[in-house]
Design a protein around this motif. Sequence first.
Motif, mmCIF file in Angstrom:
data_model
loop_
_atom_site.group_PDB
_atom_site.id
_atom_site.type_symbol
_atom_site.label_atom_id
_atom_site.label_comp_id
_atom_site.label_asym_id
_atom_site.label_seq_id
_atom_site.Cartn_x
_atom_site.Cartn_y
_atom_site.Cartn_z
ATOM 1 N N VAL A 331 53.396 32.384 44.995
ATOM 2 C CA VAL A 331 52.488 32.909 43.647
ATOM 3 C C VAL A 331 51.507 31.453 43.280
ATOM 4 O O VAL A 331 51.282 31.594 42.060
ATOM 5 N N GLU A 332 51.099 30.751 43.946
ATOM 6 C CA GLU A 332 50.004 29.936 43.475
ATOM 7 C C GLU A 332 48.659 30.134 44.099
ATOM 8 O O GLU A 332 48.770 30.168 45.264
ATOM 9 N N GLY A 333 47.682 29.982 43.314
ATOM 10 C CA GLY A 333 46.337 30.147 44.117
ATOM 11 C C GLY A 333 45.524 31.236 43.192
ATOM 12 O O GLY A 333 46.005 31.887 42.533
ATOM 13 N N ASP A 334 44.118 31.297 43.729
ATOM 14 C CA ASP A 334 43.305 32.219 43.163
ATOM 15 C C ASP A 334 43.546 33.851 43.455
ATOM 16 O O ASP A 334 43.107 34.345 42.687
ATOM 17 N N HIS A 335 44.369 33.961 44.487
ATOM 18 C CA HIS A 335 44.576 35.348 44.626
ATOM 19 C C HIS A 335 45.573 35.964 43.742
ATOM 20 O O HIS A 335 45.447 37.127 43.298
#
Length: 396
Positions: A331-335
């Motif tokens: 659940v980390e990142g630009d997605h």
Amino acid sequence: MSENIINEVKRVLKKICGEYGERLTGSIKNRQLEEYTKTYFEKNGYNVELQGFSCIDWKEQGVELFCHGESFAAKPSYYTKACQVEAEYVLLKSIEKLKKSRIKDKVAVLYGDLTAEQLMPKSFSFYNPEHHQEIIRLLEEKKPSAIVTIVDNDTSIFEDGDFDIPSVYVTKEVGKKILNSTGTINLSIKAERINSIGANVIARINEDKEKKVVITAHLDTKYGTIGALDNGTGIAILLLLSRLIKVEMINYCFELVLLNGEDYYSTPGQVEYMNEYLGEDSDIVLAINCDGIGLKNSKTAIAMMELGEKELLLREMIVGKENFEFIEPWVEGDHMLFLMNHIPAIVLTSKNIFRMIDSVIHTERDTLELVDYNRVAEVVSFLEDFIKNTYRSITE
């Protein structure tokens, strides 16, 4: 896999990480890279939007810390204000101690529970635990002249251009000497916040089509790194795709987005893009995020989120590809911008990169020596096939 693609990956990465190098949001190098990528996309027939926003550039010229007549090594917290302070210091290791403290016009020395993890910036809207907010609020209410944080890792606890109390961080070894006595601290921070601008680079073809597929990578880096894996390889992949995907090949709008601010304290580019393009009437049917791709001696990892029945199609594409492997979503990142708005997302990275987050990523060790150019080119070819063939058949 074309030798021309591999050579172009090498050339582009040398440009990104060699010529531009550290590319902090709002910095000169960051803006120069915006222009380079814009020109690259345009030469390949894409319409390009520079989606601008306000931000700050930050410069620092060093720290001097004296305690008990001895000089100690210290580093400025990222985005800290400058100061020249000589004051009594107070030791604080917990929120309870902080609540009871009287530290106005003193130097607050934070350690223990208060420096166990980096505190989320005040304006970071995607994740901001209540106990982080409480620590920041208490410090601002109690108004110390400056803050010294004692850290286990060589990492800044504060990384926030909206937090105005000057601060530095020191190692546990230095911290022990400060903790073992009382007295005054003389602290000088030479730093400057400079009003600046930045932009997302958004390249599109087939803009008149109803459905849109988006591929993203982030343009910026942290301080002190040229960001080869984080995220020079992602930028290169998007640039190469603009050479390979043309208007006549697809029946939907295709958008390549270099988001500017993933490693900046308030993610301004991500917020700007989300506010303008990810509302209820968004026409995006799929987002693909590229981050941390191309690590040597590592497979390319793929995670799928909310793909539904389309997940089977992607799995069929990967079967038999020995250098690709599915992993569980994270659940980390630009997605996450897209998932928060109920848009299916795919993210590609390097399987072994997670064990390097603390030791390599965001440090000076993230260099081109870690990059397997063949692996990067494989991802370019995979995405080319997915966009031109597999996803075209889905949208027909």
